[in-house]
Design an enzyme around this catalytic site. Structure first.
Site, PDB file in Angstrom:
ATOM      1  N   HIS A  22      49.577  33.446  43.468  1.00 50.60           N
ATOM      2  CA  HIS A  22      49.840  34.758  43.755  1.00 50.60           C
ATOM      3  C   HIS A  22      48.864  35.316  44.610  1.00 50.60           C
ATOM      4  O   HIS A  22      49.237  36.164  45.717  1.00 50.60           O
ATOM      5  CB  HIS A  22      49.963  35.503  42.360  1.00 50.60           C
ATOM      6  CG  HIS A  22      50.140  37.231  42.398  1.00 50.60           C
ATOM      7  ND1 HIS A  22      51.161  37.657  42.213  1.00 50.60           N
ATOM      8  CD2 HIS A  22      49.095  38.077  43.067  1.00 50.60           C
ATOM      9  CE1 HIS A  22      51.097  39.073  42.376  1.00 50.60           C
ATOM     10  NE2 HIS A  22      49.884  39.071  42.921  1.00 50.60           N
ATOM     11  N   GLU A  23      47.660  35.102  44.362  1.00 49.94           N
ATOM     12  CA  GLU A  23      46.477  35.480  45.454  1.00 49.94           C
ATOM     13  C   GLU A  23      46.586  34.888  46.732  1.00 49.94           C
ATOM     14  O   GLU A  23      46.291  35.573  47.822  1.00 49.94           O
ATOM     15  CB  GLU A  23      45.297  35.471  44.843  1.00 49.94           C
ATOM     16  CG  GLU A  23      45.186  36.156  43.351  1.00 49.94           C
ATOM     17  CD  GLU A  23      45.101  37.772  43.760  1.00 49.94           C
ATOM     18  OE1 GLU A  23      44.935  38.253  45.031  1.00 49.94           O
ATOM     19  OE2 GLU A  23      45.554  38.460  42.774  1.00 49.94           O
ATOM     20  N   HIS A  31      49.162  36.422  49.123  1.00 49.10           N
ATOM     21  CA  HIS A  31      48.971  37.632  49.860  1.00 49.10           C
ATOM     22  C   HIS A  31      47.842  37.253  51.050  1.00 49.10           C
ATOM     23  O   HIS A  31      48.163  38.022  52.099  1.00 49.10           O
ATOM     24  CB  HIS A  31      47.966  38.479  48.726  1.00 49.10           C
ATOM     25  CG  HIS A  31      48.489  39.047  47.724  1.00 49.10           C
ATOM     26  ND1 HIS A  31      49.707  39.908  47.904  1.00 49.10           N
ATOM     27  CD2 HIS A  31      48.093  39.327  46.311  1.00 49.10           C
ATOM     28  CE1 HIS A  31      50.013  40.293  46.708  1.00 49.10           C
ATOM     29  NE2 HIS A  31      49.174  39.890  45.759  1.00 49.10           N
TER      30      HIS A  31
END
Length: 229
Positions: free
Chosen positions: A25-26, A29
């Site tokens: 997820h991170e 980004h």
């Protein structure tokens, strides 16, 4: 001894999906931000799939373990990847894509977990049943974290998407909610249901906004696999 082994297997079946979900997820980004012109994540050493770079001691380790032991399911988060919107080529538009990248990565992980379920089911004991359990957790948790992060509350990803879509005159005051975002989430998902229960009212925003949509999405992925995509 058997109970200890069962406990370790249960923790591993939850810990690995949680770790990979928050890491991807991170990292997503950071990768999308870098592609769109902002290399802040790269300069901070966060443009990597190495979980160590993204682990938050409380959110990635302590909180999931506590929830797993006392509640029966895990939830967690990683250190947010730094993004400098001013360095993006088209700051408002590109921040929408950066925000969507995290939940998008989780949806892809959920799909990958669902696709691997038939493979795990064909493997014998003891690894096959454990892998099957872990993949079910992987599918559900990635659905859960994707849905949760799309809540339209800054600084969650959904809040950043809404801020990018609103006219600038509305986006600026809306973005100011970020300083209260944590309180809004905790109040709405945890304190509010407690107050309603104390008043004898069966109303749980977390169940309605997160758990039920996550369960629906989880069921959709499993149905797709049963139907052979």
């Amino acid at each position: 001894m058997a109970d200890m082994g069962t406990t370790i297997a249960l923790i591993a079946a939850w810990a690995l999906p949680v770790l990979f979900a928050v890491t991807f997820h991170e990292a997503a980004h950071g990768y999308v931000a870098s592609f769109l012109g902002d290399d802040t994540a790269r300069q901070s050493g966060r443009l990597t799939l190495n979980p160590i770079a993204h682990i938050d001691p409380f959110g990635t380790v302590i909180l999931p373990l506590l929830l797993l032991v006392f509640v029966g399911f895990a939830f967690g988060y990683a250190k947010p990847v730094p993004v400098n919107a001013a360095r993006l080529r088209h700051p408002r538009r590109d921040m929408i894509w950066v925000a969507l990248a995290g939940p998008g990565a989780n949806i892809l992980l959920a799909l990958a977990g669902a696709l691997l379920l038939p493979v795990a089911a064909s493997v014998g004991a003891p690894f096959g049943p454990w892998a099957t359990q872990m993949l079910h957790v992987m599918v559900f948790f990635n659905c859960l974290i994707a849905i949760f992060n799309m809540l339209p509350i800054p600084p969650l990803d959904g809040g950043r998407v809404v801020a990018g879509l609103l006219p600038l005159s509305l986006a600026r005051p809306y973005a100011q909610l970020e300083r209260y975002g944590f309180l809004i989430v905790v109040g709405g998902l945890f304190l509010l249901p407690m107050l309603f229960r104390a008043a004898g009212i069966a109303f749980d925003p977390g169940r309605i906004l997160i758990l039920l949509p996550s369960q629906w999405l989880y069921d959709v992925f499993l149905s797709m696999i049963r139907l052979g995509m």
